[in-house]
Structure formats: structure tokens, C-alpha cells
Design a protein around this motif. Structure first.
Motif, PDB file in Angstrom:
ATOM      1  N   LYS A   1       0.935  -1.194   0.036  1.00  0.00           N
ATOM      2  CA  LYS A   1      -0.072  -0.018  -0.107  1.00  0.00           C
ATOM      3  C   LYS A   1       0.873   1.203  -0.184  1.00  0.00           C
ATOM      4  N   TRP A   2       1.917   1.391   0.840  1.00  0.00           N
ATOM      5  CA  TRP A   2       2.809   2.405   0.950  1.00  0.00           C
ATOM      6  C   TRP A   2       3.398   2.857  -0.366  1.00  0.00           C
ATOM      7  N   SER A   3       4.035   1.572  -1.092  1.00  0.00           N
ATOM      8  CA  SER A   3       4.823   1.856  -2.272  1.00  0.00           C
ATOM      9  C   SER A   3       3.933   2.255  -3.505  1.00  0.00           C
TER      10      SER A   3
ATOM     11  N   LEU B   1       1.062   4.076  -3.113  1.00  0.00           N
ATOM     12  CA  LEU B   1       0.946   5.513  -2.812  1.00  0.00           C
ATOM     13  C   LEU B   1       1.946   6.308  -2.853  1.00  0.00           C
ATOM     14  N   ASN B   2       3.234   5.942  -2.299  1.00  0.00           N
ATOM     15  CA  ASN B   2       4.371   6.649  -2.694  1.00  0.00           C
ATOM     16  C   ASN B   2       4.543   6.838  -4.099  1.00  0.00           C
ATOM     17  N   LYS B   3       4.311   5.933  -5.027  1.00  0.00           N
ATOM     18  CA  LYS B   3       4.586   6.087  -6.615  1.00  0.00           C
ATOM     19  C   LYS B   3       3.653   7.293  -6.965  1.00  0.00           C
ATOM     20  N   LYS B   4       2.546   7.333  -6.663  1.00  0.00           N
ATOM     21  CA  LYS B   4       1.385   8.260  -7.040  1.00  0.00           C
ATOM     22  C   LYS B   4       1.785   9.590  -6.344  1.00  0.00           C
ATOM     23  N   PHE B   5       2.588   9.537  -5.064  1.00  0.00           N
ATOM     24  CA  PHE B   5       2.973  10.887  -4.476  1.00  0.00           C
ATOM     25  C   PHE B   5       4.101  11.558  -5.449  1.00  0.00           C
ATOM     26  N   LEU B   6       4.956  10.612  -5.804  1.00  0.00           N
ATOM     27  CA  LEU B   6       5.999  11.203  -6.512  1.00  0.00           C
ATOM     28  C   LEU B   6       5.730  11.701  -8.002  1.00  0.00           C
TER      29      LEU B   6
ATOM     30  N   GLY C   1      10.174  13.352   6.630  1.00  0.00           N
ATOM     31  CA  GLY C   1       9.176  13.563   5.552  1.00  0.00           C
ATOM     32  C   GLY C   1       9.443  15.010   5.047  1.00  0.00           C
ATOM     33  N   ALA C   2      10.680  15.359   5.157  1.00  0.00           N
ATOM     34  CA  ALA C   2      11.054  16.719   4.709  1.00  0.00           C
ATOM     35  C   ALA C   2      10.859  16.907   3.271  1.00  0.00           C
ATOM     36  N   GLY C   3      10.646  15.966   2.362  1.00  0.00           N
ATOM     37  CA  GLY C   3      10.669  16.202   0.948  1.00  0.00           C
ATOM     38  C   GLY C   3      11.977  16.765   0.326  1.00  0.00           C
TER      39      GLY C   3
ATOM     40  N   GLN D   1      12.956  22.223   1.699  1.00  0.00           N
ATOM     41  CA  GLN D   1      12.742  23.732   1.577  1.00  0.00           C
ATOM     42  C   GLN D   1      12.187  24.373   2.940  1.00  0.00           C
ATOM     43  N   SER D   2      11.602  23.466   3.953  1.00  0.00           N
ATOM     44  CA  SER D   2      11.241  24.182   5.081  1.00  0.00           C
ATOM     45  C   SER D   2      12.481  24.646   5.870  1.00  0.00           C
ATOM     46  N   GLN D   3      13.473  24.116   5.603  1.00  0.00           N
ATOM     47  CA  GLN D   3      14.828  24.555   6.226  1.00  0.00           C
ATOM     48  C   GLN D   3      14.624  26.299   6.328  1.00  0.00           C
TER      49      GLN D   3
ATOM     50  N   PRO E   1      12.454   9.310   2.575  1.00  0.00           N
ATOM     51  CA  PRO E   1      12.809   7.902   2.006  1.00  0.00           C
ATOM     52  C   PRO E   1      13.006   8.043   0.524  1.00  0.00           C
ATOM     53  N   ASN E   2      12.631   9.075  -0.197  1.00  0.00           N
ATOM     54  CA  ASN E   2      12.622   9.455  -1.677  1.00  0.00           C
ATOM     55  C   ASN E   2      13.680  10.754  -1.791  1.00  0.00           C
ATOM     56  N   ILE E   3      14.265  10.697  -2.881  1.00  0.00           N
ATOM     57  CA  ILE E   3      15.199  11.860  -3.003  1.00  0.00           C
ATOM     58  C   ILE E   3      14.480  12.994  -3.982  1.00  0.00           C
TER      59      ILE E   3
ATOM     60  N   LEU F   1      18.490   9.322   3.748  1.00  0.00           N
ATOM     61  CA  LEU F   1      17.559   8.782   3.055  1.00  0.00           C
ATOM     62  C   LEU F   1      17.204   7.716   4.215  1.00  0.00           C
ATOM     63  N   SER F   2      15.738   7.832   4.595  1.00  0.00           N
ATOM     64  CA  SER F   2      15.516   6.959   5.801  1.00  0.00           C
ATOM     65  C   SER F   2      14.033   7.200   5.925  1.00  0.00           C
ATOM     66  N   HIS F   3      13.193   5.992   6.415  1.00  0.00           N
ATOM     67  CA  HIS F   3      11.982   6.002   6.687  1.00  0.00           C
ATOM     68  C   HIS F   3      11.721   6.644   8.275  1.00  0.00           C
ATOM     69  N   ALA F   4      10.354   7.063   8.387  1.00  0.00           N
ATOM     70  CA  ALA F   4      10.041   7.610   9.822  1.00  0.00           C
ATOM     71  C   ALA F   4      10.106   6.877  11.031  1.00  0.00           C
ATOM     72  N   GLU F   5       9.769   5.400  10.312  1.00  0.00           N
ATOM     73  CA  GLU F   5       9.527   4.273  11.403  1.00  0.00           C
ATOM     74  C   GLU F   5      10.569   3.890  12.029  1.00  0.00           C
ATOM     75  N   LYS F   6      11.825   4.319  11.346  1.00  0.00           N
ATOM     76  CA  LYS F   6      13.121   3.640  12.149  1.00  0.00           C
ATOM     77  C   LYS F   6      14.112   4.900  11.710  1.00  0.00           C
TER      78      LYS F   6
ATOM     79  N   LEU G   1       5.943  17.925   8.862  1.00  0.00           N
ATOM     80  CA  LEU G   1       5.030  18.863   8.131  1.00  0.00           C
ATOM     81  C   LEU G   1       4.589  18.345   7.031  1.00  0.00           C
ATOM     82  N   ALA G   2       3.190  18.048   7.204  1.00  0.00           N
ATOM     83  CA  ALA G   2       2.469  17.486   6.131  1.00  0.00           C
ATOM     84  C   ALA G   2       2.784  16.102   5.524  1.00  0.00           C
ATOM     85  N   SER G   3       3.559  15.470   6.475  1.00  0.00           N
ATOM     86  CA  SER G   3       3.930  14.153   6.044  1.00  0.00           C
ATOM     87  C   SER G   3       3.503  12.883   6.870  1.00  0.00           C
TER      88      SER G   3
ATOM     89  N   HIS H   1       1.504  10.585   4.992  1.00  0.00           N
ATOM     90  CA  HIS H   1       2.205   9.699   4.035  1.00  0.00           C
ATOM     91  C   HIS H   1       2.914   8.225   4.623  1.00  0.00           C
ATOM     92  N   PHE H   2       2.981   8.230   5.914  1.00  0.00           N
ATOM     93  CA  PHE H   2       3.956   7.353   6.625  1.00  0.00           C
ATOM     94  C   PHE H   2       3.143   5.815   6.496  1.00  0.00           C
ATOM     95  N   ALA H   3       3.940   5.028   6.881  1.00  0.00           N
ATOM     96  CA  ALA H   3       3.214   3.672   6.699  1.00  0.00           C
ATOM     97  C   ALA H   3       2.845   3.377   8.399  1.00  0.00           C
TER      98      ALA H   3
HETATM   99  C1  LIG Z   1       3.332  16.076   1.157  1.00  0.00           C
HETATM  100  S1  LIG Z   1       5.062  15.550   1.517  1.00  0.00           S
HETATM  101  C2  LIG Z   1       5.459  16.762   2.528  1.00  0.00           C
HETATM  102  C3  LIG Z   1       6.941  17.263   2.175  1.00  0.00           C
HETATM  103  C4  LIG Z   1       7.768  18.597   3.385  1.00  0.00           C
HETATM  104  N1  LIG Z   1       7.398  18.209   4.634  1.00  0.00           N
HETATM  105  C5  LIG Z   1       6.830  19.867   3.004  1.00  0.00           C
HETATM  106  O1  LIG Z   1       6.066  20.178   3.908  1.00  0.00           O
HETATM  107  O2  LIG Z   1       7.004  20.270   1.895  1.00  0.00           O
HETATM  108  C6  LIG Z   1       5.300  14.130   2.336  1.00  0.00           C
HETATM  109  C7  LIG Z   1       6.715  13.817   2.358  1.00  0.00           C
HETATM  110  O3  LIG Z   1       6.535  12.419   3.074  1.00  0.00           O
HETATM  111  C8  LIG Z   1       7.315  11.846   2.816  1.00  0.00           C
HETATM  112  N2  LIG Z   1       7.380  10.235   3.253  1.00  0.00           N
HETATM  113  C9  LIG Z   1       6.460   9.250   2.888  1.00  0.00           C
HETATM  114  N3  LIG Z   1       6.491   8.189   3.327  1.00  0.00           N
HETATM  115  C10 LIG Z   1       7.443   8.306   4.567  1.00  0.00           C
HETATM  116  C11 LIG Z   1       7.838   7.555   5.526  1.00  0.00           C
HETATM  117  N4  LIG Z   1       7.531   6.424   5.746  1.00  0.00           N
HETATM  118  N5  LIG Z   1       8.923   8.247   6.226  1.00  0.00           N
HETATM  119  C12 LIG Z   1       9.377   9.444   5.994  1.00  0.00           C
HETATM  120  N6  LIG Z   1       8.782  10.247   5.036  1.00  0.00           N
HETATM  121  C13 LIG Z   1       8.091   9.750   4.191  1.00  0.00           C
HETATM  122  C14 LIG Z   1       7.323  11.861   1.053  1.00  0.00           C
HETATM  123  O4  LIG Z   1       8.511  11.258   0.405  1.00  0.00           O
HETATM  124  C15 LIG Z   1       7.306  13.098   0.804  1.00  0.00           C
HETATM  125  O5  LIG Z   1       8.387  13.837   0.785  1.00  0.00           O
END
Ligand SMILES: C[S@@+](CC[C@H](N)C(=O)[O-])C[C@H]1O[C@@H](n2cnc3c(N)ncnc32)[C@H](O)[C@@H]1O
Length: 311
Positions: free
Chosen positions: A84-86, A88-93, A132-134, A137-139, A156-158, A181-186, A200-202, A205-207
Motif C-alpha cells: 500500500k505504501w509503495s 501510494l508513494n509512487k503516486k505521490f512522486l 518526511g521533509a521532501g 525547503q522548510s529549512q 525515503p525519497n530523493i 534517506l530513511s523512513h520515519a518508522e526507523k 510537516l504535511a508528512s 504519508h507514513f506507513a
Molecule cells: C506532502 S510531502 C511533505 C514534504 C515537506 N514536509 C513539505 O512540507 O514540503 C510528504 C513527504 O513524506 C515523505 N514520506 C512518505 N513516506 C514516508 C515515510 N515512511 N517516512 C518518512 N517520510 C515519508 C514523502 O516522500 C514526501 O516527501
């Protein structure tokens, strides 16, 4: 000519439409050895060292790739097994590729509101882990003094920086960030090692949002802060009605709406690529309390929420 001048010369006087694909730029990244001290092996919890261009744990049983100053901790188990995550992640990219400068202008007041209300906008001297900083730019959009903090982009995505961000925030070119590059869960950070963790807004999107909140608590120093901000799922009918009420129709407005819809259709931008749908912030607040956070501040407003917790 220096590199920054070159980048600006690529942009100056060039036509830039709202609905056109952005030019993408690499983040200005620190080398991994400059922050290796706060990192740990996500499997064994051991410290890390750099050997032959890779990060290895001290017992040499696990290695992580480094390329272009990005350390890669992606947990292959999550990527492979969570279909499911994979999906939706494709869609998100796809959405990421099609991010427009319209979205930037629309989101700015929201970002500024949350950073001001939580009083995180003006922090200095802090280590910040943006999960989930994407693009990262939030920096510079969330923090007013980016050069005075240590900022970690964790995702987890570049996702490279769109030119609209470079145009608006000069510090993105001038200030460095740490890119992981890492997942929020670990999270690959040591226990009690950072000052601020944020999502932020992420989170939607997490699993597994509970695993993220637990991890945030583990890596934060005593008194460290966790900020979770995102939208709430409110019925679509209500959203459309609110939009219609505030919309002042004129020919340019109408043409802009048509241009936007045509762009979204042509780029096949998905309406919903979220893994989780929160109708209120309660489930996240409850988990924060369960793992030991004290809630400092919380708000549900319009169709958004934020939760600010302290360890
Ligand atoms: C809507 S974007 C938000 C990006 C950024 N925080 C912003 O506000 O511009 C959601 C981000 O969550 C990331 N994401 C998806 N699954 C994640 C996971 N399991 N762990 C960490 N980040 C994840 C996506 O790659 C994406 O960059």
C-alpha cells in the motif's frame, strides 16, 4: 563566475509560468562525516564510521551507501513488503514532479502561521530533524534563521529542490543541510541526540505513525520538542462550499482555474496519495501522551491541525 552566480544567471529574465514543470536543483549538502556522531546503525544501534565510502557499524556487520553526500538508511523491508505504501508513494512522486509555484504561494501563509504559533520560527542553535521533509525547503520557509541551526532532511525519497524554492529562498543555496534517506518508522539517530523533530504535511504519508512518534521520543533530548502538522480529512462537499464562498470569480480567475485543472489532468496528478486519513488529531495526541510527551500546544483550525509536544 562562482556557482551561485551561475545558478542565478540560469533564472534571471527567463519566462516562468505558474503551470510549467519546475527545474530541479540539488540540495546544498554537508558531507556525512560532519554529522556522523549523532548517527547510529538502524539495526544494531551501534555507532557508525566511514569505510571505503560507506557507513559501517562498529562490528562491520552492516553497511549503508553514501552518494552525493546523502546517507542511505532506507529500510528495504518496509519498501518491499508494504504494498500500500509503495503504491501510494509512487503516486505521490508523480505529484512531486508536478509541484507548481501556485502551490508554493498558497502554502506560504499556512507554513508561516504554524511556525509563528508554535514559536519554532525563531529558534537558533538547535538540531532539527525534519521527517518526511521532501525537498527540505522548510529549512528556509519554516525557520527564520536557517544558518543558525543544524537541519536534517530525512525522507525515503530523493526529492530535489524546485526552482520556485530557489527563487524565493536565497539561503537554500547559501546554507548547507544534512540529507538522509530513511523512513520515519526507523530513524538513524542516537538516543537523546537532537533538539527538535518535526513532521510537516508528512505524517499522513507514513506507513506507521505510531512507530514514528515512538522514534521521535527516543531520539529527542530531554525537553526536546516534537511538532506534528498536517491537514485533516474533512468531507469534500464542505471544502468545495468553503472555496466557493471565498472565491471572487473574474475572467483571469476562471482562466487560472481552467489552466490548473488542465495541468493536473495532463500530468495525471492524483487527488489523494495519502496512506492515512485523519479526521481529527486525537489519535496522534493519544500516542504522543502514551510514549511520554507532554502536550505544550495544540490547535485544530480550518482543515488543519498541529500538535507540539515536549519530551
Ligand atoms: C506532502 S510531502 C511533505 C514534504 C515537506 N514536509 C513539505 O512540507 O514540503 C510528504 C513527504 O513524506 C515523505 N514520506 C512518505 N513516506 C514516508 C515515510 N515512511 N517516512 C518518512 N517520510 C515519508 C514523502 O516522500 C514526501 O516527501
Amino acid at each position: 563566475m562562482n556557482q551561485i552566480a551561475n545558478l542565478y544567471f540560469e533564472l534571471i529574465d527567463k519566462q516562468r509560468n505558474v503551470y510549467q514543470s519546475a527545474t530541479l536543483y540539488k540540495q546544498n549538502r554537508n558531507s556525512v562525516d560532519s554529522y556522523i556522531d549523532v548517527l547510529q546503525c538502524i539495526e544494531t544501534g551501534e555507532s557508525l564510521e566511514i569505510n571505503k565510502g560507506k557507513l559501517t557499524n562498529t562490528s562491520h556487520t552492516k553497511a549503508y551507501k553514501i552518494s552525493d553526500n546523502i546517507a542511505d538508511f532506507r529500510d528495504q523491508v518496509i519498501l518491499k513488503n508494504d504494498k500500500k505504501w509503495s503504491r501510494l508513494n509512487k503516486k505521490f512522486l508523480n505529484y512531486h514532479k508536478s509541484l507548481t509555484s501556485y502551490a508554493l504561494m498558497r502554502n506560504l501563509p499556512l507554513t508561516h502561521y504554524v511556525s509563528a504559533q508554535t514559536e519554532l520560527a525563531n529558534v537558533k542553535g538547535k538540531s532539527i530533524v525534519d521527517v518526511g521533509a521532501g525537498t527540505g525547503q522548510s529549512q528556509c520557509s519554516f525557520f527564520r534563521y536557517p544558518e543558525d541551526n543544524t537541519y536534517f532532511l530525512v525522507d525515503p525519497n530523493i526529492r530535489l529542490l524546485h526552482d520556485q524554492f530557489i527563487r524565493v529562498y536565497p539561503q537554500l543555496l547559501e546554507t548547507k543541510m544534512n540529507h538522509i534517506l530513511s523512513h520515519a518508522e526507523k530513524l538513524p539517530f542516537k538516543d537523546n541526540s537532537v533538539d527538535i523533530v518535526m513532521s510537516l504535511a508528512s505524517i499522513d504519508h507514513f506507513a506507521d505513525y505510531k512507530a514514528f512518534i515512538k522514534e521521535a521520543h527516543r531520539v529527542l533530548k530531554k525537553d526536546g520538542k516534537l511538532l506534528i502538522f498536517s491537514h485533516l480529512d474533512v468531507p469534500l462537499g464542505g471544502q468545495i462550499l468553503t472555496k466557493l464562498k471565498t472565491l471572487k470569480l473574474s475572467l483571469p480567475v476562471l482562466l487560472e482555474i481552467i489552466a490548473r485543472k488542465l495541468f493536473q489532468i495532463s500530468k495525471r496528478v492524483s487527488v489523494d496519495d495519502h496512506t492515512l486519513h485523519f479526521h481529527n488529531s486525537r489519535p496522534m495526541e493519544d500516542t504522543m501522551k502514551e510514549v511520554g510527551f507532554k502536550i505544550d500546544k495544540k490547535e485544530e483550525f480550518m482543515r488543519y491541525f498541529y500538535l507540539l509536544g515536549q519530551k
